[in-house]
Write a protein that holds these residues in place. Sequence first.
Motif, PDB file in Angstrom:
ATOM      1  N   ARG A   1      -5.835  -2.120  -4.551  1.00 47.99           N
ATOM      2  CA  ARG A   1      -6.722  -1.894  -3.605  1.00 47.99           C
ATOM      3  C   ARG A   1      -6.796  -0.590  -2.987  1.00 47.99           C
TER       4      ARG A   1
ATOM      5  N   SER B   1      -7.735   1.589   0.254  1.00 51.86           N
ATOM      6  CA  SER B   1      -8.029   1.323   1.571  1.00 51.86           C
ATOM      7  C   SER B   1      -8.076   2.774   2.561  1.00 51.86           C
TER       8      SER B   1
ATOM      9  N   ASP C   1       0.821  -1.257   0.117  1.00 55.38           N
ATOM     10  CA  ASP C   1      -0.112  -0.253  -0.133  1.00 55.38           C
ATOM     11  C   ASP C   1       0.819   1.076   0.176  1.00 55.38           C
TER      12      ASP C   1
END
Length: 94
Positions: A90, A92, A53
């Motif tokens: 992704r 988040s 991330d």
Amino acid sequence: MFGIIPVQLDLGWFLSPRVYLGTSFQYSHVLLANHCAQPFEGVEFVNLQGGTDFRISEELWLGPFVTFTVGKYMDVDEARFHGWLMGGLRLSTK
């Protein structure tokens, strides 16, 4: 052409800065191969995920991930084990 286009929502909490425990809900649009007459129904037994991330802002992270899944899925005649590898991005938030 065949495959899936998934959208997944994960809910959980971090047990430590690197360990996350949670649950997920996924809805997928399935593109069936020519030899598949209908979709399969079943249960996942193993779902392993990994990724990186990158912080976009104070509360948002974005990064690539890869998932390996094994499940037992049933068509009209019999149940079979299937495994697949999937990757994506992704997003988040806190």
